[in-house]
Design a protein around this motif. Structure first.
Motif, PDB file in Angstrom:
ATOM      1  N   TRP A  28      14.739 -30.980 -74.133  1.00 41.63           N
ATOM      2  CA  TRP A  28      15.254 -32.283 -73.709  1.00 41.63           C
ATOM      3  C   TRP A  28      16.187 -32.792 -74.800  1.00 41.63           C
ATOM      4  N   ALA A  29      17.478 -32.790 -74.513  1.00 47.20           N
ATOM      5  CA  ALA A  29      18.489 -33.068 -75.542  1.00 47.20           C
ATOM      6  C   ALA A  29      18.344 -34.482 -76.092  1.00 47.20           C
ATOM      7  N   TYR A  30      18.313 -34.565 -77.428  1.00 49.79           N
ATOM      8  CA  TYR A  30      18.272 -35.831 -78.154  1.00 49.79           C
ATOM      9  C   TYR A  30      17.139 -36.728 -77.656  1.00 49.79           C
ATOM     10  N   PHE A  31      15.970 -36.108 -77.467  1.00 51.14           N
ATOM     11  CA  PHE A  31      14.807 -36.825 -76.949  1.00 51.14           C
ATOM     12  C   PHE A  31      14.466 -38.037 -77.813  1.00 51.14           C
ATOM     13  N   ASP A  32      14.455 -37.870 -79.136  1.00 51.79           N
ATOM     14  CA  ASP A  32      14.068 -38.975 -80.014  1.00 51.79           C
ATOM     15  C   ASP A  32      15.012 -40.158 -79.885  1.00 51.79           C
ATOM     16  N   GLU A  33      16.310 -39.882 -79.797  1.00 55.75           N
ATOM     17  CA  GLU A  33      17.273 -40.979 -79.650  1.00 55.75           C
ATOM     18  C   GLU A  33      17.076 -41.713 -78.330  1.00 55.75           C
TER      19      GLU A  33
ATOM     20  N   GLY B  25      31.197 -52.137 -78.749  1.00 58.16           N
ATOM     21  CA  GLY B  25      29.794 -51.894 -78.459  1.00 58.16           C
ATOM     22  C   GLY B  25      28.991 -53.156 -78.248  1.00 58.16           C
ATOM     23  N   ASP B  26      29.630 -54.316 -78.370  1.00 58.20           N
ATOM     24  CA  ASP B  26      28.901 -55.579 -78.244  1.00 58.20           C
ATOM     25  C   ASP B  26      28.391 -55.824 -76.825  1.00 58.20           C
ATOM     26  N   TYR B  27      29.084 -55.288 -75.827  1.00 59.07           N
ATOM     27  CA  TYR B  27      28.738 -55.605 -74.440  1.00 59.07           C
ATOM     28  C   TYR B  27      28.443 -54.363 -73.602  1.00 59.07           C
ATOM     29  N   CYS B  28      28.230 -53.235 -74.253  1.00 58.57           N
ATOM     30  CA  CYS B  28      27.985 -52.010 -73.490  1.00 58.57           C
ATOM     31  C   CYS B  28      26.625 -51.417 -73.833  1.00 58.57           C
ATOM     32  N   MET B  29      26.146 -50.544 -72.961  1.00 57.58           N
ATOM     33  CA  MET B  29      24.931 -49.803 -73.226  1.00 57.58           C
ATOM     34  C   MET B  29      25.089 -49.003 -74.511  1.00 57.58           C
ATOM     35  N   ASN B  30      24.032 -49.010 -75.333  1.00 55.98           N
ATOM     36  CA  ASN B  30      24.078 -48.240 -76.579  1.00 55.98           C
ATOM     37  C   ASN B  30      23.844 -46.766 -76.269  1.00 55.98           C
ATOM     38  N   GLY B  31      24.880 -46.155 -75.715  1.00 52.22           N
ATOM     39  CA  GLY B  31      24.789 -44.806 -75.176  1.00 52.22           C
ATOM     40  C   GLY B  31      24.508 -43.759 -76.242  1.00 52.22           C
ATOM     41  N   VAL B  32      23.596 -42.848 -75.936  1.00 55.64           N
ATOM     42  CA  VAL B  32      23.282 -41.752 -76.851  1.00 55.64           C
ATOM     43  C   VAL B  32      24.482 -40.813 -76.963  1.00 55.64           C
TER      44      VAL B  32
ATOM     45  N   ARG C  21      27.590 -41.570 -76.286  1.00 60.31           N
ATOM     46  CA  ARG C  21      28.643 -42.354 -76.961  1.00 60.31           C
ATOM     47  C   ARG C  21      28.502 -42.230 -78.473  1.00 60.31           C
ATOM     48  N   ALA C  22      27.291 -42.434 -78.982  1.00 60.89           N
ATOM     49  CA  ALA C  22      27.059 -42.360 -80.422  1.00 60.89           C
ATOM     50  C   ALA C  22      27.323 -40.958 -80.952  1.00 60.89           C
ATOM     51  N   LYS C  23      26.956 -39.928 -80.181  1.00 61.78           N
ATOM     52  CA  LYS C  23      27.191 -38.557 -80.621  1.00 61.78           C
ATOM     53  C   LYS C  23      28.685 -38.259 -80.713  1.00 61.78           C
ATOM     54  N   VAL C  24      29.462 -38.743 -79.754  1.00 58.99           N
ATOM     55  CA  VAL C  24      30.909 -38.524 -79.780  1.00 58.99           C
ATOM     56  C   VAL C  24      31.525 -39.197 -80.999  1.00 58.99           C
ATOM     57  N   ILE C  25      31.104 -40.419 -81.286  1.00 67.22           N
ATOM     58  CA  ILE C  25      31.638 -41.118 -82.456  1.00 67.22           C
ATOM     59  C   ILE C  25      31.312 -40.350 -83.728  1.00 67.22           C
ATOM     60  N   SER C  26      30.070 -39.884 -83.867  1.00 66.51           N
ATOM     61  CA  SER C  26      29.677 -39.160 -85.085  1.00 66.51           C
ATOM     62  C   SER C  26      30.377 -37.804 -85.181  1.00 66.51           C
TER      63      SER C  26
ATOM     64  N   GLU D 289      45.189 -40.035 -73.345  1.00 73.03           N
ATOM     65  CA  GLU D 289      43.998 -39.485 -72.695  1.00 73.03           C
ATOM     66  C   GLU D 289      42.965 -40.593 -72.576  1.00 73.03           C
ATOM     67  N   ALA D 290      42.030 -40.394 -71.668  1.00 77.33           N
ATOM     68  CA  ALA D 290      40.867 -41.268 -71.571  1.00 77.33           C
ATOM     69  C   ALA D 290      39.714 -40.434 -71.028  1.00 77.33           C
ATOM     70  N   PHE D 291      38.507 -40.777 -71.442  1.00 78.93           N
ATOM     71  CA  PHE D 291      37.332 -40.059 -70.938  1.00 78.93           C
ATOM     72  C   PHE D 291      36.118 -40.973 -70.967  1.00 78.93           C
ATOM     73  N   LEU D 292      35.111 -40.561 -70.209  1.00 86.06           N
ATOM     74  CA  LEU D 292      33.847 -41.283 -70.131  1.00 86.06           C
ATOM     75  C   LEU D 292      32.759 -40.443 -70.776  1.00 86.06           C
ATOM     76  N   THR D 293      31.724 -41.103 -71.280  1.00 89.53           N
ATOM     77  CA  THR D 293      30.583 -40.383 -71.831  1.00 89.53           C
ATOM     78  C   THR D 293      29.299 -40.811 -71.133  1.00 89.53           C
ATOM     79  N   GLY D 294      28.395 -39.849 -70.974  1.00 94.27           N
ATOM     80  CA  GLY D 294      27.096 -40.110 -70.376  1.00 94.27           C
ATOM     81  C   GLY D 294      26.230 -38.873 -70.472  1.00 94.27           C
ATOM     82  N   THR D 295      24.926 -39.064 -70.331  1.00 94.23           N
ATOM     83  CA  THR D 295      23.990 -37.954 -70.469  1.00 94.23           C
ATOM     84  C   THR D 295      24.244 -36.865 -69.439  1.00 94.23           C
ATOM     85  N   PHE D 296      24.568 -37.247 -68.196  1.00 93.83           N
ATOM     86  CA  PHE D 296      24.760 -36.259 -67.140  1.00 93.83           C
ATOM     87  C   PHE D 296      26.032 -35.451 -67.339  1.00 93.83           C
TER      88      PHE D 296
END
Length: 310
Positions: free
Chosen positions: A60-65, A222-229, A231-236, A260-267
């Protein structure tokens, strides 16, 4: 002729999903028999939290996060999950094994405050403990998502202030995002691009949003968005690999003008954006997005190897 609409969760049809077993409060139940009470606080009020997880080669990818985010949200709304994260992992593994699943699997973990004794709002009316449901499906993103990209339309529904309903809650109360999705669909797009209360570009109704301008990656503060797992991985990953990345306010003008533009999400991990409000984004080559996709795929493989001991 209007192209068939896509979503960031479009998956290849898999006949095995008709026979899946679903975890309901410790029991594994055939899909057509899996039910919760009409008195359940999740059904009645959207009073619950959920988490999306993805299975890669038995891990299960990034389970702890994901669990950090999940338990923080549950604590904030005084929702007793009824087990710790090791108990949740056991429930996930029990469900996975019962369904003989190993890879290309998406999971929706849902916990509500449980059945109410009367059909009213007050949380104290939920007295018999939480309801936990785990749905796992064989789920592989369609290739068209990576090739054609998603069409976005800016919608009037905004991501609101935290004192209204904080976007950090991955709650069952998703009406705000459902309205945004409907507005985008009625505008002829696949998903809605949502602004924050100040008019800056924020996120879509389902995923976090990034643009690439002159080789640099931008996303919202990030003030008004879901703290996406993801998203955080892409930034790092950008920070670790010499790709300039900024969390900042930016306007639609700057989004329209992005290369370019792209979306991030677990799926979907990273899903390219083809257009915003009918305006094509870039020339379709997407080199920075492709590099980030490759870095993320490598990071997943390294994570899976570390967890599994391979």
């Amino acid at each position: 002729m209007i192209d068939q609409a896509l979503t960031t969760h479009d998956a290849l049809e898999d006949p095995r999903n008709a026979e899946i077993l679903i975890y309901v409060n410790g029991a594994l139940v055939p899909r057509d028999e899996a039910k919760v009470s009409v008195y359940d606080s999740g059904f009645m009020l959207g009073d619950g939290m959920w988490e999306g997880l993805r299975l890669y080669d038995g891990v299960w990818a990034y389970f702890d996060e994901h669990m950090d985010r999940f338990f923080e949200a549950c604590k904030a709304v005084s929702l007793d999950v009824g087990m710790d994260r090791s108990g949740i992992l056991d429930a996930l593994e029990k469900t996975r094994a019962a369904n003989n699943m190993h890879a290309d699997v998406h999971c929706r973990l849902m916990v509500t405050r449980g059945p109410k004794v009367r059909p009213f709002q007050h949380p104290s009316l939920s007295r018999s403990g939480p309801t936990m449901v785990i749905i796992m499906e064989h789920s592989k993103p369609v290739d068209k998502l990576k090739d054609a990209g998603i069409r976005l339309a800016t919608v009037p529904q905004v991501r609101g202030l935290p004192m209204a309903q904080d976007a950090k809650y991955n709650s069952h109360s998703k009406l705000n995002c459902v309205i945004a999705c409907l507005q985008a669909e009625q505008a002829g797009a696949d998903e809605g691009l949502m602004l924050d209360p100040h008019g800056f570009v924020n996120t879509t109704n389902a995923c976090n949003f990034f643009v690439v301008r002159k080789g640099a990656v931008w996303t919202s503060t990030g003030d008004y968005c879901m703290n996406g797992v993801t998203r955080a991985k892409v930034i790092s990953l950008c920070q670790a690999n010499g790709i300039p990345v900024f969390e900042r306010n930016f306007s639609l003008v700057e989004a329209y003008g992005a290369e370019e533009a792209f979306l991030t999400g677990t799926f979907g991990a990273q899903t390219p954006v083809a257009s915003i409000d009918g305006k094509p984004i870039g020339d379709g080559t997407r080199p920075v997005t492709a590099r980030i996709q490759a870095l993320y795929k490598k990071a997943i493989a390294e994570h899976v190897a570390a967890v599994s001991g391979a």
